[in-house]
Design an enzyme around this catalytic site. Structure first.
Site, PDB file in Angstrom:
ATOM      1  N   GLU A  30       4.074  -6.018   3.687  1.00 47.04           N
ATOM      2  CA  GLU A  30       3.862  -5.359   4.982  1.00 47.04           C
ATOM      3  C   GLU A  30       5.043  -5.655   5.900  1.00 47.04           C
ATOM      4  O   GLU A  30       5.728  -6.667   5.733  1.00 47.04           O
ATOM      5  CB  GLU A  30       2.582  -5.914   5.630  1.00 47.04           C
ATOM      6  CG  GLU A  30       1.296  -5.486   4.966  1.00 47.04           C
ATOM      7  CD  GLU A  30       0.841  -4.099   5.402  1.00 47.04           C
ATOM      8  OE1 GLU A  30       1.598  -3.415   6.116  1.00 47.04           O
ATOM      9  OE2 GLU A  30      -0.265  -3.703   5.008  1.00 47.04           O
ATOM     10  N   HIS A  46       3.208   2.824  12.742  1.00 45.54           N
ATOM     11  CA  HIS A  46       2.278   3.849  13.267  1.00 45.54           C
ATOM     12  C   HIS A  46       2.858   4.617  14.456  1.00 45.54           C
ATOM     13  O   HIS A  46       2.163   5.422  15.064  1.00 45.54           O
ATOM     14  CB  HIS A  46       0.918   3.241  13.678  1.00 45.54           C
ATOM     15  CG  HIS A  46       0.260   2.468  12.576  1.00 45.54           C
ATOM     16  ND1 HIS A  46      -1.016   1.967  12.680  1.00 45.54           N
ATOM     17  CD2 HIS A  46       0.684   2.124  11.339  1.00 45.54           C
ATOM     18  CE1 HIS A  46      -1.326   1.331  11.560  1.00 45.54           C
ATOM     19  NE2 HIS A  46      -0.300   1.409  10.737  1.00 45.54           N
ATOM     20  N   HIS A  93       0.833  -1.208   0.000  1.00 47.19           N
ATOM     21  CA  HIS A  93       0.000   0.000   0.000  1.00 47.19           C
ATOM     22  C   HIS A  93       0.864   1.253   0.000  1.00 47.19           C
ATOM     23  O   HIS A  93       1.943   1.284   0.605  1.00 47.19           O
ATOM     24  CB  HIS A  93      -0.999  -0.004   1.160  1.00 47.19           C
ATOM     25  CG  HIS A  93      -0.410  -0.055   2.535  1.00 47.19           C
ATOM     26  ND1 HIS A  93       0.037   1.069   3.198  1.00 47.19           N
ATOM     27  CD2 HIS A  93      -0.219  -1.086   3.400  1.00 47.19           C
ATOM     28  CE1 HIS A  93       0.463   0.723   4.403  1.00 47.19           C
ATOM     29  NE2 HIS A  93       0.334  -0.584   4.543  1.00 47.19           N
ATOM     30  N   GLU A 128      -5.046   1.733   2.704  1.00 43.91           N
ATOM     31  CA  GLU A 128      -5.028   0.512   3.523  1.00 43.91           C
ATOM     32  C   GLU A 128      -5.211   0.840   4.997  1.00 43.91           C
ATOM     33  O   GLU A 128      -5.716   0.016   5.760  1.00 43.91           O
ATOM     34  CB  GLU A 128      -3.693  -0.230   3.326  1.00 43.91           C
ATOM     35  CG  GLU A 128      -3.660  -1.624   3.933  1.00 43.91           C
ATOM     36  CD  GLU A 128      -3.267  -1.658   5.395  1.00 43.91           C
ATOM     37  OE1 GLU A 128      -3.538  -2.673   6.066  1.00 43.91           O
ATOM     38  OE2 GLU A 128      -2.687  -0.672   5.902  1.00 43.91           O
ATOM     39  N   GLU A 129      -4.800   2.059   5.386  1.00 42.47           N
ATOM     40  CA  GLU A 129      -4.759   2.390   6.822  1.00 42.47           C
ATOM     41  C   GLU A 129      -6.085   2.936   7.338  1.00 42.47           C
ATOM     42  O   GLU A 129      -6.146   3.443   8.454  1.00 42.47           O
ATOM     43  CB  GLU A 129      -3.646   3.424   7.080  1.00 42.47           C
ATOM     44  CG  GLU A 129      -2.241   2.955   6.692  1.00 42.47           C
ATOM     45  CD  GLU A 129      -1.662   1.925   7.660  1.00 42.47           C
ATOM     46  OE1 GLU A 129      -2.391   1.477   8.562  1.00 42.47           O
ATOM     47  OE2 GLU A 129      -0.496   1.568   7.476  1.00 42.47           O
ATOM     48  N   ASP A 158      -0.228   4.289   1.070  1.00 43.41           N
ATOM     49  CA  ASP A 158      -0.590   5.284   2.088  1.00 43.41           C
ATOM     50  C   ASP A 158       0.103   5.029   3.415  1.00 43.41           C
ATOM     51  O   ASP A 158       0.652   3.939   3.668  1.00 43.41           O
ATOM     52  CB  ASP A 158      -2.112   5.318   2.291  1.00 43.41           C
ATOM     53  CG  ASP A 158      -2.698   3.994   2.798  1.00 43.41           C
ATOM     54  OD1 ASP A 158      -2.247   2.935   2.319  1.00 43.41           O
ATOM     55  OD2 ASP A 158      -3.576   4.035   3.668  1.00 43.41           O
ATOM     56  N   ASP A 214       6.120   0.843   7.757  1.00 43.62           N
ATOM     57  CA  ASP A 214       4.769   0.509   7.266  1.00 43.62           C
ATOM     58  C   ASP A 214       4.321   1.519   6.221  1.00 43.62           C
ATOM     59  O   ASP A 214       3.666   2.487   6.549  1.00 43.62           O
ATOM     60  CB  ASP A 214       3.808   0.450   8.452  1.00 43.62           C
ATOM     61  CG  ASP A 214       2.443  -0.069   8.076  1.00 43.62           C
ATOM     62  OD1 ASP A 214       2.279  -0.575   6.963  1.00 43.62           O
ATOM     63  OD2 ASP A 214       1.531   0.053   8.907  1.00 43.62           O
TER      64      ASP A 214
HETATM   65 ZN   LIG Z   1       0.747  -1.485   6.395  1.00 48.66          ZN
END
Ligand SMILES: [Zn+2]
Length: 357
Positions: free
Chosen positions: A159, A333, A74, A130-131, A76, A100
């Site tokens: 990932e 994150h 992903h 995705e987030e 984003d 990530d």
């Molecule tokens: Zn991810």
């Protein structure tokens, strides 16, 4: 630092390319500029055909190889937390999305540009959102609109996995158990029927529940059934007439969603149970020939994936899938998110071996 809108140079090493991608902010819903740059860089590769739907970009080889493999990631990130632009300290690249999963995306881009004679046909998928909520997920949109773009015999989702192969993923069911009674004044409680007291039996069943450990394709999955929230009560002088227990069931991929729900209803037989959220598990599929070849090439001991990831979307469409990426899942994150530059190079090297030898 690079200008965010400069073209992506896919001849950069994986770590430097990751830094460029991190310096190109792409918080969920704001991926257009990065998707444009990814598309432009891939269109410059003569051995790839490139398709785009929204901010999702799919590049494919067409060599007529017997098997096709998919590498997906992903574009984003979660919102930036004062951690862009990126910076390097020793072997570590710091910044939003380093783990990530822009390090994984950088590896995908490097392979897309440089593996010009692969031993499998390869599909590179770059998707948005995705987030955020599942109904915005770009991979989900691609499966709904262009499933042919995602066809393959095996998929690797890049990932963060700490450069360890993580197979399959556990499913998730969340349900509310509602207990009802009769409201009354606490001074004349015999006129009421206390709904909170009825929680005792539900909690007993939860406390005595013995979750399974299941081995599938050599990976051990650990189930869990837990109360995660309890609500009830009206006032300090009122016998409550309602109590609600929120239950989370994480289940191994040998259960279908339907079987998991049936199991939950069996455990709480006699109670009103309403499913509020359901995500299927994904089988690891490591016994498939394409997966075996992948494991042999990248090495290491695979482990089970306990959380839910987009590998389940591939699995639901009959494509066995694993997580394998250079990032550290425990740093995703976080404000201090970072990624090892050596891990980025190592994952690229191992995947290159898999795709070329
Ligand atoms: Zn991810």
């Amino acid at each position: 630092m690079s200008s965010p809108n400069s073209p992506l140079d896919l001849t950069l090493d994986g770590g430097t390319l990751t830094a460029r991608l991190v310096d190109f902010p792409s918080v969920s819903g704001e991926e257009t500029a990065l998707a444009d740059a990814v598309e432009a860089a891939l269109r410059a590769c003569p051995h790839l055909t490139v398709d785009r739907f929204g901010n999702n970009v799919v590049a494919r080889t067409h060599f007529g190889r017997p098997e096709r493999v998919v590498l997906a990631g992903h574009l984003d990130t979660v919102p930036i937390a004062d951690n862009v632009p990126s910076h390097v300290e020793g072997d570590l690249l710091y910044g939003c999305g380093t783990s990530d999963m822009k390090s994984g995306v950088a590896v995908q881009l490097r392979l897309a540009a440089t593996v010009v004679e692969p031993n499998h046909d390869i599909t590179y998928v770059f998707y948005d959102c995705e987030e955020v909520e599942a109904d915005r997920n770009g991979l989900g949109h691609l499966f709904a609109t262009h499933p042919d773009w995602l066809a393959g015999d095996f998929a690797v989702l890049m990932e963060p996995s700490g450069a360890v192969v993580e197979g399959g993923c556990q499913g998730s069911l969340r349900a509310d158990i509602t207990l009802t009674g009769v409201r009354a004044h606490a001074a004349r409680s015999w006129l009421g029927d206390n709904a909170i007291h009825k929680a005792a039996e539900v909690l007993r069943r939860l406390a005595e529940y013995r979750p399974r450990r299941v081995v599938i394709d050599g990976l051990e999955y650990r189930e869990g059934l837990n109360a995660t929230r309890i609500d009830g009560g009206v006032a300090g002088n009122v016998i409550p007439d309602e109590c609600r227990i929120h239950v989370a069931f994480r289940f191994a991929p040998d259960r279908s969603l339907e079987q998991a729900e049936a199991h939950l209803r069996e455990v709480f037989d006699g109670y009103q149970l309403d499913i509020v959220d359901a995500s299927p598990a994904a089988l690891p599929g490591l016994s498939q020939p394409a997966a075996q070849a992948f494991l042999a090439a990248v090495g290491g001991e695979p482990r089970a994936k306990f959380g839910w990831t987009d590998v389940a979307r591939f699995s639901a469409h009959g494509v066995p899938a694993v997580n394998y990426g250079p990032g550290d899942p425990n740093l995703a994150h976080k404000r201090e998110e970072h990624c090892s530059l050596a891990a980025i190079a190592e994952v690229e090297e191992r995947l290159r071996n898999w795709l070329t030898k």
